[in-house]
Design a protein around this motif. Structure first.
Motif, PDB file in Angstrom:
ATOM      1  N   ASP A  31       0.831  -1.206   0.000  1.00  0.00           N
ATOM      2  CA  ASP A  31       0.000   0.000   0.000  1.00  0.00           C
ATOM      3  C   ASP A  31       0.869   1.263   0.000  1.00  0.00           C
ATOM      4  O   ASP A  31       0.546   2.240  -0.681  1.00  0.00           O
ATOM      5  CB  ASP A  31      -0.919  -0.003   1.223  1.00  0.00           C
ATOM      6  CG  ASP A  31      -1.955  -1.119   1.177  1.00  0.00           C
ATOM      7  OD1 ASP A  31      -2.263  -1.587   0.069  1.00  0.00           O
ATOM      8  OD2 ASP A  31      -2.447  -1.519   2.252  1.00  0.00           O
ATOM      9  N   GLN A  34       2.251   1.847  -3.472  1.00  0.00           N
ATOM     10  CA  GLN A  34       1.198   2.398  -4.343  1.00  0.00           C
ATOM     11  C   GLN A  34       0.995   3.884  -4.096  1.00  0.00           C
ATOM     12  O   GLN A  34       0.893   4.675  -5.042  1.00  0.00           O
ATOM     13  CB  GLN A  34      -0.124   1.673  -4.096  1.00  0.00           C
ATOM     14  CG  GLN A  34      -0.281   0.347  -4.774  1.00  0.00           C
ATOM     15  CD  GLN A  34      -1.726  -0.111  -4.699  1.00  0.00           C
ATOM     16  OE1 GLN A  34      -2.548   0.224  -5.540  1.00  0.00           O
ATOM     17  NE2 GLN A  34      -2.040  -0.870  -3.672  1.00  0.00           N
ATOM     18  N   ARG A  35       0.911   4.263  -2.823  1.00  0.00           N
ATOM     19  CA  ARG A  35       0.704   5.673  -2.498  1.00  0.00           C
ATOM     20  C   ARG A  35       1.862   6.530  -3.001  1.00  0.00           C
ATOM     21  O   ARG A  35       1.659   7.613  -3.559  1.00  0.00           O
ATOM     22  CB  ARG A  35       0.529   5.853  -0.982  1.00  0.00           C
ATOM     23  CG  ARG A  35      -0.817   5.404  -0.444  1.00  0.00           C
ATOM     24  CD  ARG A  35      -1.031   5.928   0.960  1.00  0.00           C
ATOM     25  NE  ARG A  35      -0.001   5.480   1.889  1.00  0.00           N
ATOM     26  CZ  ARG A  35      -0.062   4.347   2.572  1.00  0.00           C
ATOM     27  NH1 ARG A  35      -1.113   3.524   2.432  1.00  0.00           N
ATOM     28  NH2 ARG A  35       0.901   4.012   3.407  1.00  0.00           N
ATOM     29  N   GLU A  39       1.323   9.418  -5.783  1.00  0.00           N
ATOM     30  CA  GLU A  39       1.655  10.809  -5.458  1.00  0.00           C
ATOM     31  C   GLU A  39       2.726  11.349  -6.400  1.00  0.00           C
ATOM     32  O   GLU A  39       2.664  12.511  -6.836  1.00  0.00           O
ATOM     33  CB  GLU A  39       2.118  10.901  -4.003  1.00  0.00           C
ATOM     34  CG  GLU A  39       0.986  10.659  -3.000  1.00  0.00           C
ATOM     35  CD  GLU A  39       1.489  10.509  -1.572  1.00  0.00           C
ATOM     36  OE1 GLU A  39       2.713  10.677  -1.362  1.00  0.00           O
ATOM     37  OE2 GLU A  39       0.670  10.216  -0.687  1.00  0.00           O
TER      38      GLU A  39
END
Length: 311
Positions: A31, A34-35, A39
Motif C-alpha cells: 500500500d 502504491q501511495r 503521489e
C-alpha cells in the motif's frame, strides 16, 4: 512475522494455528509503494522522487519478503478496483515480484533495492498519456513501443542514485531471441535486471490487466511463460518464477489424486508441483471438513490438474 508455512503445518497436524497478522498489516509495504507512486505521478513534470523515501520503502519490502512470502501473495491476489490508480497498482505489484525473483536468483540487498526501484518506475512514460486510455498505451501502439526509451529518459533526468535502474527500465521489453524493443537485443546482451522486470511485468499484467483486457488465471499465465522459455525469457529466470509462484499459484482450484478438490493456499519453494492445498470438497463433491494438506509431506497425494479444466 508468522510464516504462512508454519500456519499450514499446524493445520495439517490438527493443532490450532498461532494468530496470523491481519492482511492489512502484511499489505502495508504494498500500500505504501502504491501511495508513493500515485503521489509521484501527480507531481509537476521534472519533479524528482524522494529517493531516500523510495529506498526506505523498498528496504521494508526486502525485509518483509525475506521473512515470509505473505507480502507477495497479498499483492498478487488484490484486484484492480476502479478506484485505484492502475499504473501505480501495477508497478507496485511488479516491483514486489521482481524483488522476490531477484532474491531467488541470489541478488545482494543493494541490488534488490535497485531492482525494486526499476520495477516501480519502468512505466513512468505512460503516466503522462491522456488518462492512460486504452488507445494511448494498448500493446503494439506507437506509444507502447516508445515508452521504455521515454521512461528511461525521464528517470535519468531525476538523477537516480541507484546503479542499473535506467538500463533495466530502457531494456525491460527486450526478449531472448531479439524480438523485443527498443534495440532488438538478444541473450546475454540483455541485463539480468531488465529480464527480471520484464518477466515480473508480464506475469503481473497477464493476471491483473487493465480494465479493457481479460485476465489470465495465474496457472495459465505460468503455463504460457514456461512454454515460451528460451524464446522470451531465459530458463533460469522463468524457473525462479515457477519456484516462487509455483505451477499452481495460491488461489488455484485443483483436483487431487484422491478425487478431492482443493484450493492452493501456499507454496513450497523449489517444489512447484507440491504446494499446500486446502481441501474444499470430498470425492463425491460434497463440502469437506477444514483440512490443509502439505503435498511435500504427503508423497502419495498429488495434483492431477486444475479443477476448472475437469468441469
Amino acid at each position: 512475522m508468522i510464516r504462512l508455512s508454519e500456519i499450514m503445518g499446524q493445520l495439517a497436524r490438527g493443532a490450532p494455528p498461532a494468530p496470523a497478522p491481519a492482511e492489512g498489516v502484511v499489505a502495508r509495504p504494498f500500500d505504501a509503494l502504491q501511495r508513493f507512486l500515485a503521489e509521484l505521478r501527480g507531481l509537476p513534470s521534472g519533479t524528482r522522487p524522494a529517493w531516500d523515501e523510495l529506498e526506505r520503502l523498498l528496504g521494508v519490502v526486502v525485509d518483509a519478503l525475506g521473512a515470509s512470502g505473505d507480502l507477495l501473495w497479498v499483492a498478487h491476489r488484490r484486484p484492480a478496483t476502479p478506484d485505484v490508480d492502475y499504473l501505480a497498482f501495477h508497478q507496485a505489484r511488479t516491483s514486489i515480484l521482481a524483488v522476490r525473483l531477484g532474491m531467488e536468483l541470489g541478488e545482494p540487498r543493494e541490488r534488490l533495492i535497485a531492482l525494486g526501484a526499476a520495477g516501480c518506475l519502468f512505466d513512468v512514460a505512460l503516466w503522462k498519456l491522456s488518462g492512460a486510455a486504452a488507445g494511448d498505451w494498448s500493446e503494439g501502439s506507437p506509444a507502447w513501443r516508445e515508452h521504455p526509451r521515454r521512461s528511461a529518459d525521464i528517470v535519468a533526468g531525476w538523477s537516480v542514485p541507484l546503479s542499473g535502474v535506467v538500463e533495466a527500465i530502457l531494456l525491460h521489453h527486450e526478449r531472448e531471441r531479439g524480438q523485443g524493443f527498443p534495440r532488438g537485443l538478444t541473450g546475454e546482451a540483455i541485463p539480468l535486471h531488465a529480464k527480471i522486470v520484464g518477466l515480473a511485468d508480464t506475469y503481473a499484467r497477464l493476471t491483473v490487466p487493465p480494465a479493457w483486457l481479460a485476465p489470465r488465471a495465474p496457472h495459465h499465465a505460468i503455463r504460457d511463460l514456461v512454454r515460451a522459455r528460451h524464446e522470451t525469457f531465459p530458463a533460469p529466470v522463468v524457473k525462479a518464477l515457477v519456484d516462487v509462484v509455483s505451477i499452481f499459484p495460491p488461489g488455484t482450484r485443483v483436483r487431487l489424486s484422491t478425487g478431492e478438490v482443493g484450493r492452493v493456499v501456499g507454496v513450497n519453494p523449489r517444489q512447484p508441483l507440491r504446494p499446500h492445498v486446502e481441501v474444499v470438497t470430498d470425492t463425491r463433491g460434497h463440502p469437506a471438513p477444514p483440512r490443509v494438506v502439505d503435498l511435500r509431506e504427503s508423497p502419495f497425494i498429488f495434483i492431477t490438474g486444475p479443477a476448472e479444466e475437469d468441469a
